[in-house]
Design a protein around this motif. Structure first.
Motif, PDB file in Angstrom:
ATOM      1  N   SER A 124       0.861  -1.330   0.054  1.00 51.69           N
ATOM      2  CA  SER A 124      -0.046  -0.062   0.066  1.00 51.69           C
ATOM      3  C   SER A 124       0.634   1.221   0.027  1.00 51.69           C
ATOM      4  O   SER A 124       0.432   2.635  -0.204  1.00 51.69           O
ATOM      5  N   THR A 127      -8.555   2.629  -4.251  1.00 57.62           N
ATOM      6  CA  THR A 127      -7.814   3.836  -3.962  1.00 57.62           C
ATOM      7  C   THR A 127      -8.337   4.759  -4.775  1.00 57.62           C
ATOM      8  O   THR A 127      -8.665   4.725  -6.029  1.00 57.62           O
ATOM      9  N   ASP A 128      -8.371   6.330  -4.450  1.00 57.23           N
ATOM     10  CA  ASP A 128      -8.793   7.476  -5.256  1.00 57.23           C
ATOM     11  C   ASP A 128      -7.409   7.578  -6.268  1.00 57.23           C
ATOM     12  O   ASP A 128      -7.536   8.294  -7.139  1.00 57.23           O
ATOM     13  N   GLU A 129      -6.227   7.039  -5.888  1.00 60.30           N
ATOM     14  CA  GLU A 129      -5.078   7.347  -6.658  1.00 60.30           C
ATOM     15  C   GLU A 129      -5.203   6.751  -7.979  1.00 60.30           C
ATOM     16  O   GLU A 129      -4.277   7.082  -8.856  1.00 60.30           O
ATOM     17  N   TYR A 174       2.482   2.011  -7.508  1.00 61.19           N
ATOM     18  CA  TYR A 174       1.540   1.428  -6.651  1.00 61.19           C
ATOM     19  C   TYR A 174      -0.174   1.768  -7.127  1.00 61.19           C
ATOM     20  O   TYR A 174      -0.841   0.867  -7.221  1.00 61.19           O
ATOM     21  N   ASN A 231      -7.388   9.125   1.404  1.00 63.45           N
ATOM     22  CA  ASN A 231      -6.634   8.872   2.279  1.00 63.45           C
ATOM     23  C   ASN A 231      -7.250   8.580   3.701  1.00 63.45           C
ATOM     24  O   ASN A 231      -7.820   9.546   4.191  1.00 63.45           O
ATOM     25  N   LEU A 284       2.229   9.560   6.327  1.00 60.36           N
ATOM     26  CA  LEU A 284       2.543  10.953   6.408  1.00 60.36           C
ATOM     27  C   LEU A 284       2.125  11.108   8.257  1.00 60.36           C
ATOM     28  O   LEU A 284       2.973  11.444   9.182  1.00 60.36           O
ATOM     29  N   PRO A 304       9.847  15.508   7.824  1.00 59.85           N
ATOM     30  CA  PRO A 304      10.078  15.773   6.532  1.00 59.85           C
ATOM     31  C   PRO A 304       8.684  15.907   5.509  1.00 59.85           C
ATOM     32  O   PRO A 304       7.888  15.212   5.578  1.00 59.85           O
ATOM     33  N   TYR A 343       7.641  16.718   1.778  1.00 61.63           N
ATOM     34  CA  TYR A 343       8.029  16.548   0.746  1.00 61.63           C
ATOM     35  C   TYR A 343       7.578  17.821  -0.367  1.00 61.63           C
ATOM     36  O   TYR A 343       6.556  18.446  -0.273  1.00 61.63           O
ATOM     37  N   ARG A 392      -4.486  16.195   0.145  1.00 61.22           N
ATOM     38  CA  ARG A 392      -5.121  14.864   0.408  1.00 61.22           C
ATOM     39  C   ARG A 392      -6.287  15.273   0.847  1.00 61.22           C
ATOM     40  O   ARG A 392      -6.629  16.279   1.639  1.00 61.22           O
ATOM     41  N   ASN A 450      -0.548  19.097   2.739  1.00 62.30           N
ATOM     42  CA  ASN A 450       0.339  18.207   3.537  1.00 62.30           C
ATOM     43  C   ASN A 450       1.011  19.338   4.737  1.00 62.30           C
ATOM     44  O   ASN A 450       0.948  18.884   6.186  1.00 62.30           O
ATOM     45  N   ARG A 455       8.475  13.782  -3.827  1.00 64.08           N
ATOM     46  CA  ARG A 455       8.326  12.283  -4.278  1.00 64.08           C
ATOM     47  C   ARG A 455       8.187  12.445  -5.884  1.00 64.08           C
ATOM     48  O   ARG A 455       7.521  13.085  -6.315  1.00 64.08           O
ATOM     49  N   HIS A 515       4.825  13.137  -7.769  1.00 56.23           N
ATOM     50  CA  HIS A 515       3.876  13.288  -6.746  1.00 56.23           C
ATOM     51  C   HIS A 515       2.556  13.986  -7.240  1.00 56.23           C
ATOM     52  O   HIS A 515       2.623  15.218  -7.900  1.00 56.23           O
TER      53      HIS A 515
HETATM   54  O1  DAU Z   1      -5.300   8.359  -1.424  1.00 57.69           O
HETATM   55  C1  DAU Z   1      -5.586   6.906  -1.186  1.00 57.69           C
HETATM   56  C2  DAU Z   1      -3.982   6.318  -0.886  1.00 57.69           C
HETATM   57  O2  DAU Z   1      -3.334   7.156   0.302  1.00 57.69           O
HETATM   58  C3  DAU Z   1      -3.781   5.007  -0.513  1.00 57.69           C
HETATM   59  O3  DAU Z   1      -4.305   4.377  -1.751  1.00 57.69           O
HETATM   60  C4  DAU Z   1      -2.310   4.579  -0.036  1.00 57.69           C
HETATM   61  O4  DAU Z   1      -2.146   3.259   0.216  1.00 57.69           O
HETATM   62  C5  DAU Z   1      -1.883   5.298   1.102  1.00 57.69           C
HETATM   63  O5  DAU Z   1      -0.522   5.027   1.490  1.00 57.69           O
HETATM   64  C6  DAU Z   1      -1.891   6.961   0.993  1.00 57.69           C
HETATM   65  O6  DAU Z   1      -1.219   7.179  -0.205  1.00 57.69           O
HETATM   66  P1  DAU Z   1      -0.520   8.713  -0.103  1.00 57.69           P
HETATM   67  O7  DAU Z   1       0.915   8.680  -0.812  1.00 57.69           O
HETATM   68  O8  DAU Z   1      -1.255   9.714  -0.305  1.00 57.69           O
HETATM   69  O9  DAU Z   1      -0.110   8.684   1.232  1.00 57.69           O
HETATM   70  P2  DAU Z   1       1.413   9.213   2.256  1.00 57.69           P
HETATM   71  O10 DAU Z   1       1.059   9.178   3.890  1.00 57.69           O
HETATM   72  O11 DAU Z   1       2.657   8.247   1.960  1.00 57.69           O
HETATM   73  O12 DAU Z   1       1.444  10.510   1.787  1.00 57.69           O
HETATM   74  C7  DAU Z   1       0.452  11.637   2.166  1.00 57.69           C
HETATM   75  C8  DAU Z   1       1.191  12.939   1.383  1.00 57.69           C
HETATM   76  O13 DAU Z   1       2.185  13.368   2.377  1.00 57.69           O
HETATM   77  C9  DAU Z   1       1.870  12.755   0.086  1.00 57.69           C
HETATM   78  O14 DAU Z   1       1.419  13.806  -0.506  1.00 57.69           O
HETATM   79  C10 DAU Z   1       3.270  12.693   0.443  1.00 57.69           C
HETATM   80  C11 DAU Z   1       3.402  13.324   1.748  1.00 57.69           C
HETATM   81  N1  DAU Z   1       4.353  13.112   2.625  1.00 57.69           N
HETATM   82  C12 DAU Z   1       4.175  11.778   2.999  1.00 57.69           C
HETATM   83  C13 DAU Z   1       5.508  11.177   3.776  1.00 57.69           C
HETATM   84  C14 DAU Z   1       5.627   9.924   4.114  1.00 57.69           C
HETATM   85  C15 DAU Z   1       5.491  13.956   3.062  1.00 57.69           C
HETATM   86  O15 DAU Z   1       5.362  15.091   2.732  1.00 57.69           O
HETATM   87  N2  DAU Z   1       6.225  13.612   3.999  1.00 57.69           N
HETATM   88  C16 DAU Z   1       6.514  12.176   4.336  1.00 57.69           C
HETATM   89  O16 DAU Z   1       7.324  11.712   4.955  1.00 57.69           O
END
Ligand code: DAU
Ligand code: NAD
Length: 351
Positions: free
Chosen positions: A84, A133-135, A158, A187, A198, A213, A215, A222, A257, A288, A291
């Motif tokens: 995921s 997922t909405d992704e 993914y 999310n 996150l 951190p 990004y 989200r 974020n 990312r 992104h």
């Molecule tokens: O939208 C649904 C999706 O949400 C699900 O399908 C995925 O399984 C789930 O992991 C999630 O994906 P994201 O990539 O949106 O989630 P993540 O928590 O990895 O990141 C959320 C946002 O925060 C994204 O724009 C990247 C950013 N981020 C993430 C991390 C881990 C940061 O800025 N810093 C970080 O350290």
């Protein structure tokens, strides 16, 4: 109903298992391979219930899936097992292709063979909900929302693997008349969230006064949904959704974020005062790759046709979540020490 839940030792799957056992009369068979992202502690509250069973198995193992269907005779499937994390898919997509695409294919074939052999009334009632997922829709600009009609346009390995699995489900429905449904959710956040994502990552880093951190410039948006609201939506879709339909699930909680990280810092400053404001710990880091700029869900179909609405707003849900992490160090400490210590994932090698 006896519901076979795949991925029930993960974040959302465990919320589904807990919800089904705690709030309904249904039975649960939790099928999980127990990858790095799994934690059986997340289902400890329901594991001793007579209505709960656990099977450690890989969804891509056809023989194991056939045996499980035969042994447990489920009335429905909620398929959540997946790799995921977007950043891990950037570092290496192999497991994502294997579990999310091949694994979903095997689940569909095992479920179809089982369904074909059911008596007429049980066959009529059987349902398979594929949790997506909405992704899969890719990225939005500043305006507009994802609807169920939005064309697929995935950006990451993914989301491409999830899009592929959605297409398999639709094809099985159209070709074999297989009783499938798809949900596409935004999310999730809440208790038992693995600390690579996150909200839990920033919460735990901030608690320990480590850097946070963000990004790029933190402007990516989200649309956040509290995980228990998602679990409620999934049961509703499974029971009342129209076969062959898709349902978008989202909380109407768009945040950048940076707004999310600020909210976590401010809440923790209130609950666990430190010698400096935690916002000072924010570090803007390399973005990312690929992104997506903005996700936002239109969940009108789910709300009007099935009567769902989220119970939690972002502020109340976030505070609950942060309090849960403060009270449950025994859940997250071993994960931070053994499974994932918080290092940056998903950067491309340069040079
Ligand atoms: O939208 C649904 C999706 O949400 C699900 O399908 C995925 O399984 C789930 O992991 C999630 O994906 P994201 O990539 O949106 O989630 P993540 O928590 O990895 O990141 C959320 C946002 O925060 C994204 O724009 C990247 C950013 N981020 C993430 C991390 C881990 C940061 O800025 N810093 C970080 O350290
Ligand atoms: P997670 O990573 O927390 O949990 C996934 C679970 O699946 C783990 O317990 C893992 O052991 C299990 N699993 C992985 N590969 C397996 C295999 N081959 N066989 C059996 N089990 C296996 O994931 P999550 O965040 O709970 O997401 C669950 C589902 O919901 C996924 O399909 C994901 O695409 C979807 N989804 C997640 C979000 C989100 O914000 N987290 C949003 C929308 C949709």
């Amino acid at each position: 109903m006896k519901v076979l839940v795949t991925g029930g030792a993960g974040f959302i799957g465990s919320a589904v298992c807990r919800y089904l056992i705690e709030e309904t009369e249904h039975k649960v068979v939790n099928v999980d391979k127990l990858t790095y992202a799994a934690n059986l502690e997340s289902v400890a509250l329901v594991a001793d219930d007579d209505r709960y069973a656990f099977e450690k198995a890989d969804i891509a193992d056809r023989e194991a899936m056939d045996t499980i269907f035969e042994r447990h005779q489920p009335d429905a499937v909620m398929h959540l097992a997946a790799e995921s994390h977007v950043d891990r898919s950037i570092t290496g997509a192999g497991e994502f292709i294997q579990t999310n695409i091949v694994g979903t294919f095997v689940m569909l074939e095992a479920a179809r063979a089982y369904w074909e052999g059911l008596s007429a009334d049980r066959k009529d009632a059987f349902r398979f909900l594929h949790v997506s997922t909405d992704e899969v829709y890719g990225s939005l600009g500043d305006e507009g929302l994802f609807t169920e009609e939005t064309a697929y346009d995935p950006s990451s390995p993914y989301s491409a693997s999830k899009a592929a699995s959605d297409h398999l489900l639709t094809a099985w429905q159209r070709t074999y008349g297989f009783p499938g449904l798809i949900s596409n959710c935004s999310n999730n956040y809440g208790p038992y969230h693995f600390p690579e994502k996150l909200i839990p990552l920033v919460t735990l880093n901030a608690l320990e006064m480590k850097t946070l951190p963000v990004y790029g410039d933190g402007s990516n948006v989200r649309d956040w949904l509290y995980v228990r609201d998602h679990a409620r939506a999934l049961l509703l879709i499974l029971q009342k959704g129209k076969l062959g339909e898709k349902y978008n699930v989202g909380g109407n909680n768009e945040r950048t974020n940076l707004q999310v990280v600020h909210a976590i810092c401010d809440t923790l400053d209130d609950l666990r005062p430190a010698d400096k404001p935690r916002r000072n710990l924010i570090e803007f880091v390399t973005d990312r790759p690929g992104h997506d700029a903005r996700y936002a869900i239109d969940s009108t179909r789910l709300q009007t046709e099935l009567g769902w609405k989220p119970e939690e707003n972002f502020e109340s849900g976030l505070e609950k979540t942060i309090r849960w992490y403060l009270d449950n160090e025994t859940w997250w400490r071993p994960l931070r020490e053994k499974n994932y210590a918080g290092e940056r994932l998903g950067l491309l090698k340069t040079g």
